[in-house]
Design an enzyme around this catalytic site. Structure first.
Site, PDB file in Angstrom:
ATOM      1  N   ASP A 264      18.393  69.656  84.836  1.00 57.28           N
ATOM      2  CA  ASP A 264      19.277  70.806  84.613  1.00 57.28           C
ATOM      3  C   ASP A 264      20.076  71.176  85.855  1.00 57.28           C
ATOM      4  OD1 ASP A 264      18.298  71.020  82.054  1.00 57.28           O
ATOM      5  OD2 ASP A 264      17.606  73.100  82.235  1.00 57.28           O
TER       6      ASP A 264
ATOM      7  N   HIS B 215      10.274  54.554  50.413  1.00 62.05           N
ATOM      8  CA  HIS B 215      10.518  55.495  49.328  1.00 62.05           C
ATOM      9  C   HIS B 215       9.200  56.140  48.914  1.00 62.05           C
ATOM     10  CE1 HIS B 215      12.176  57.274  45.738  1.00 62.05           C
ATOM     11  NE2 HIS B 215      11.130  56.785  45.058  1.00 62.05           N
TER      12      HIS B 215
ATOM     13  N   GLY C 178      23.639  80.645  70.576  1.00 58.15           N
ATOM     14  CA  GLY C 178      23.388  79.236  70.892  1.00 58.15           C
ATOM     15  C   GLY C 178      22.025  78.805  70.371  1.00 58.15           C
TER      16      GLY C 178
ATOM     17  N   GLY D 285       9.621  74.238  97.614  1.00 61.50           N
ATOM     18  CA  GLY D 285       9.987  73.077  98.421  1.00 61.50           C
ATOM     19  C   GLY D 285      11.336  73.356  99.063  1.00 61.50           C
TER      20      GLY D 285
ATOM     21  N   GLY E  59      24.245  86.009  72.176  1.00 59.36           N
ATOM     22  CA  GLY E  59      24.369  84.559  72.295  1.00 59.36           C
ATOM     23  C   GLY E  59      23.806  83.851  71.075  1.00 59.36           C
TER      24      GLY E  59
ATOM     25  N   ILE F 172      19.020  78.611  71.758  1.00 61.37           N
ATOM     26  CA  ILE F 172      17.860  79.470  72.029  1.00 61.37           C
ATOM     27  C   ILE F 172      17.958  80.749  71.196  1.00 61.37           C
ATOM     28  CG2 ILE F 172      16.666  80.798  73.835  1.00 61.37           C
ATOM     29  CD1 ILE F 172      17.494  78.576  75.804  1.00 61.37           C
TER      30      ILE F 172
ATOM     31  N   SER G 149      20.652  85.516  75.708  1.00 61.08           N
ATOM     32  CA  SER G 149      20.571  84.047  75.842  1.00 61.08           C
ATOM     33  C   SER G 149      21.992  83.509  75.851  1.00 61.08           C
ATOM     34  CB  SER G 149      19.747  83.434  74.718  1.00 61.08           C
ATOM     35  OG  SER G 149      20.307  83.743  73.465  1.00 61.08           O
TER      36      SER G 149
HETATM   37  C1  FAD Z   1      13.515  78.843  75.195  1.00 62.21           C
HETATM   38  C2  FAD Z   1      13.926  77.421  75.534  1.00 62.21           C
HETATM   39  C3  FAD Z   1      13.749  76.425  74.604  1.00 62.21           C
HETATM   40  C4  FAD Z   1      14.117  75.119  74.906  1.00 62.21           C
HETATM   41  N1  FAD Z   1      13.916  74.158  73.970  1.00 62.21           N
HETATM   42  C5  FAD Z   1      14.263  72.889  74.242  1.00 62.21           C
HETATM   43  C6  FAD Z   1      14.016  71.867  73.289  1.00 62.21           C
HETATM   44  O1  FAD Z   1      13.503  72.108  72.205  1.00 62.21           O
HETATM   45  N2  FAD Z   1      14.357  70.590  73.610  1.00 62.21           N
HETATM   46  C7  FAD Z   1      14.945  70.284  74.812  1.00 62.21           C
HETATM   47  O2  FAD Z   1      15.238  69.109  75.047  1.00 62.21           O
HETATM   48  N3  FAD Z   1      15.181  71.224  75.742  1.00 62.21           N
HETATM   49  C8  FAD Z   1      14.850  72.521  75.486  1.00 62.21           C
HETATM   50  N4  FAD Z   1      15.049  73.479  76.435  1.00 62.21           N
HETATM   51  C9  FAD Z   1      15.668  73.081  77.723  1.00 62.21           C
HETATM   52  C10 FAD Z   1      14.648  72.422  78.663  1.00 62.21           C
HETATM   53  O3  FAD Z   1      13.578  73.317  78.863  1.00 62.21           O
HETATM   54  C11 FAD Z   1      15.294  72.060  79.982  1.00 62.21           C
HETATM   55  O4  FAD Z   1      16.442  71.261  79.750  1.00 62.21           O
HETATM   56  C12 FAD Z   1      14.323  71.287  80.856  1.00 62.21           C
HETATM   57  O5  FAD Z   1      13.184  72.052  81.137  1.00 62.21           O
HETATM   58  C13 FAD Z   1      14.990  70.866  82.179  1.00 62.21           C
HETATM   59  O6  FAD Z   1      14.073  70.191  82.973  1.00 62.21           O
HETATM   60  P1  FAD Z   1      14.176  70.207  84.570  1.00 62.21           P
HETATM   61  O7  FAD Z   1      13.016  69.421  85.036  1.00 62.21           O
HETATM   62  O8  FAD Z   1      15.520  69.811  84.992  1.00 62.21           O
HETATM   63  O9  FAD Z   1      14.016  71.744  84.990  1.00 62.21           O
HETATM   64  P2  FAD Z   1      12.860  72.810  84.739  1.00 62.21           P
HETATM   65  O10 FAD Z   1      12.089  72.498  83.518  1.00 62.21           O
HETATM   66  O11 FAD Z   1      13.528  74.132  84.822  1.00 62.21           O
HETATM   67  O12 FAD Z   1      11.871  72.603  85.952  1.00 62.21           O
HETATM   68  C14 FAD Z   1      12.225  72.899  87.272  1.00 62.21           C
HETATM   69  C15 FAD Z   1      10.983  73.275  88.040  1.00 62.21           C
HETATM   70  O13 FAD Z   1      11.319  73.386  89.424  1.00 62.21           O
HETATM   71  C16 FAD Z   1      10.704  74.558  89.961  1.00 62.21           C
HETATM   72  N5  FAD Z   1      11.464  74.959  91.152  1.00 62.21           N
HETATM   73  C17 FAD Z   1      12.682  75.523  91.241  1.00 62.21           C
HETATM   74  N6  FAD Z   1      13.059  75.661  92.536  1.00 62.21           N
HETATM   75  C18 FAD Z   1      12.023  75.170  93.271  1.00 62.21           C
HETATM   76  C19 FAD Z   1      11.815  75.004  94.663  1.00 62.21           C
HETATM   77  N7  FAD Z   1      12.730  75.315  95.578  1.00 62.21           N
HETATM   78  N8  FAD Z   1      10.630  74.476  95.051  1.00 62.21           N
HETATM   79  C20 FAD Z   1       9.685  74.121  94.167  1.00 62.21           C
HETATM   80  N9  FAD Z   1       9.852  74.220  92.838  1.00 62.21           N
HETATM   81  C21 FAD Z   1      11.010  74.741  92.404  1.00 62.21           C
HETATM   82  C22 FAD Z   1      10.751  75.537  88.811  1.00 62.21           C
HETATM   83  O14 FAD Z   1       9.829  76.579  89.009  1.00 62.21           O
HETATM   84  C23 FAD Z   1      10.383  74.623  87.642  1.00 62.21           C
HETATM   85  O15 FAD Z   1       9.000  74.491  87.537  1.00 62.21           O
HETATM   86  C24 FAD Z   1      14.678  74.805  76.178  1.00 62.21           C
HETATM   87  C25 FAD Z   1      14.846  75.808  77.134  1.00 62.21           C
HETATM   88  C26 FAD Z   1      14.472  77.102  76.823  1.00 62.21           C
HETATM   89  C27 FAD Z   1      14.647  78.160  77.870  1.00 62.21           C
END
Ligand code: FAD
Length: 468
Positions: free
Chosen positions: A315, A447, A186, A120, A184, A188, A272
């Site tokens: 994010d 309990h 953290g 997009g 890292g 992950i 990570s």
């Molecule tokens: C290994 C791992 C484990 C995790 N575990 C947890 C957990 O247990 N609990 C938790 O709360 N969080 C966890 N997280 C973090 C969590 O995944 C993110 O905080 C969350 O996915 C953020 O959501 P979002 O919608 O902002 O972004 P995202 O989930 O990153 O989604 C963004 C989407 O936009 C798409 N996109 C990007 N640019 C474009 C564009 N120009 N056009 C169209 N599409 C596009 C991407 O491809 C993606 O599909 C984890 C992350 C990782 C990597």
């Protein structure tokens, strides 16, 4: 040109939730998402495809494997010949992901959200709103929500590729690495390190910071580190990576620790070290979308960017990079666009690390509460004095309640122990209501349950825990 009230760019937890909520509120909605898994469109973003869900599926499977091999005998269950079928374990993880990502596609249909697969890109502002290139089709929308998420940060010394992997590679090793390095320590890093250690890897975690989980309450991070080291995870803090040299069979990492140069050899190296916002491909520069110095989209408290009609959530705007934070922003923004009072309480965001023991907290640590000028009282209660935890055979850890000494209001709750992720629900609910330690202490808890430890920790704030 098709016209929408709301066009969401990104189908992760921020974007798909915003799209569904906006559709529920009567908007005509479309979502464009670029994510692909196995060469196919797959909604749900990082979280469902390569983050929260697959990592938790592997944490659960690997924990069962460890339990069967090491803990079953204590329960009087003799199991011989338990062995790992990694391909099956990874296949099960993929089927959990398939089910959930397919579920988002179903929810889009059900809520009449039009779905585009591809990039997009903001093109220009028109009379009818913003023209967006949605996977090659130009559409126009009154409101555009940028929810493009984040990607793993690369270490300049160690670009991803070959045996140097980021989270998606680390969720799909075809064989258990003998020696696994992780840069890292953290969330992950420790989650993925736990998975592969349980499956048989020797895991070494290298961390630049001087201590472990420095954002958590000190008592919790100390206890968690002790438990992880007991399990065999090897940590090195305060290290500086000086060279990463991958070759055909593995990776050699050189780092300095306490002014000594150390060289380590790993079969695989997971990097990570945090995540960076996804703004490439969005057309940000061409339309003048303002980013901050770290590349996150700049927003005000209503998620408005500098461009009228363009908003950003999840994010890509920074803050806590958590799926539930992203989802709540999606709901709050959709409701604000509908003229309602959307709001996210950033003071009560639960944090969970799904290791064994699990780690969870919400609100202020004891130190943060003191730094903010509160007079603090705390109560702590161990799982070792809880009948259910003993029955489970997992009495490690404790719950700690931090309360204001003058008002008794709960400022923070910190846990390390069995299934504490599931104990956070009541904690955040009571904190949302501005509840006191007394409120928590007087609430009847079933309990025997692990939740009694939360109640006892609240009682301990006034030194009246009953079972200690
Ligand atoms: C290994 C791992 C484990 C995790 N575990 C947890 C957990 O247990 N609990 C938790 O709360 N969080 C966890 N997280 C973090 C969590 O995944 C993110 O905080 C969350 O996915 C953020 O959501 P979002 O919608 O902002 O972004 P995202 O989930 O990153 O989604 C963004 C989407 O936009 C798409 N996109 C990007 N640019 C474009 C564009 N120009 N056009 C169209 N599409 C596009 C991407 O491809 C993606 O599909 C984890 C992350 C990782 C990597």
């Amino acid at each position: 040109m098709d016209a929408y009230d709301v066009l969401v760019i990104g189908g992760g937890p921020a974007g798909y939730v915003a799209a569904i909520r906006a559709a529920q509120l009567g908007f005509r909605v479309a979502c464009v998402d670029a994510f692909e898994r196995g060469g196919k469109a797959s909604l749900g973003g990082t979280c469902l495809n390569v983050g929260c869900i697959p990592s938790k599926a592997l944490l659960d499977s690997s924990e069962r494997f460890e339990m069967i091999r090491h803990d079953a005998a204590e329960h009087g269950i003799q199991v011989e010949g338990a062995r790992l079928d990694l391909a099956k374990m990874l296949g099960r993880k993929e089927s959990v992901v398939d089910k959930l990502t397919g579920g988002i596609a179903y929810l889009f249909k059900k809520n009449k959200v039009t779905s585009f697969h591809g990039l997009g890109r903001l093109v220009r502002q028109d009379e009818g709103g913003w023209v967006v290139d949605a996977a090659g089709t130009e559409v126009v929308a009154r409101h555009v929500i940028v929810a493009t998420g984040s990607s793993p940060r690369e270490l300049p010394l160690a670009p991803f590729g070959g045996h140097v992997v980021e989270n998606s590679g680390a969720l799909a090793f075809e064989a258990v690495p003998g020696q696994l390095g992780i840069i890292g320590a953290g969330v992950i890093g420790v989650e993925l390190g736990s998975v592969w250690r349980r499956l048989g890897a020797q895991v070494t975690i290298l961390e630049a910071l001087p201590g472990f989980l420095m954002a958590a309450d000190e008592a919790v991070s100390k206890e968690a580190l002790k438990q992880f080291q007991k399990q065999g995870l090897e940590f090195h803090f305060g290290v500086q990576i000086t060279a990463v040299t991958p070759d055909e069979s593995g990776v050699t990492v050189t780092y300095t620790e306490k002014e000594q140069e150390v060289t380590a050899r790993f079969d695989k190296l997971i990097v990570s070290i945090g995540r960076v916002p996804n703004t490439a491909g969005l057309g940000a520069e061409a339309v003048g979308l303002e980013l901050d110095e770290r590349g996150f989209v700049k927003v005000d408290s209503h998620y408005r960017t500098n461009l009228p009609g363009v908003y950003a959530i999840g994010d890509v705007i920074g803050g806590a990079m958590l799926a539930h934070k992203a989802e709540e922003e999606g709901v709050a923004l959709a409701e604000t666009l509908a003229g309602q009072a959307g709001h996210v309480n950033y003071d009560v965001i639960p944090w969970v690390i799904y290791t064994s023991p699990e780690i969870a907290w919400a609100g202020l640590t004891e130190q943060q509460a003191r730094d903010k000028g509160h007079t603090v009282k705390t109560g702590q209660f161990p799982f070792s004095a809880n009948g259910r935890a003993l029955g489970h055979g997992d009495p490690r850890g404790f719950v700690k309640v931090v309360a204001d000494a003058d008002t008794d209001r709960i400022l923070g709750v910190h846990m390390v122990g069995p299934n504490v992720s599931e104990l956070m629900g009541e904690v955040v609910a009571i904190m949302e209501f501005g509840g006191s330690a007394e409120d928590l202490a007087r609430t009847v808890h079933a309990h025997p349950t692990l939740s009694e430890v939360v109640k006892e920790a609240a009682l301990a704030v006034d030194k009246r825990a009953l079972h200690l």
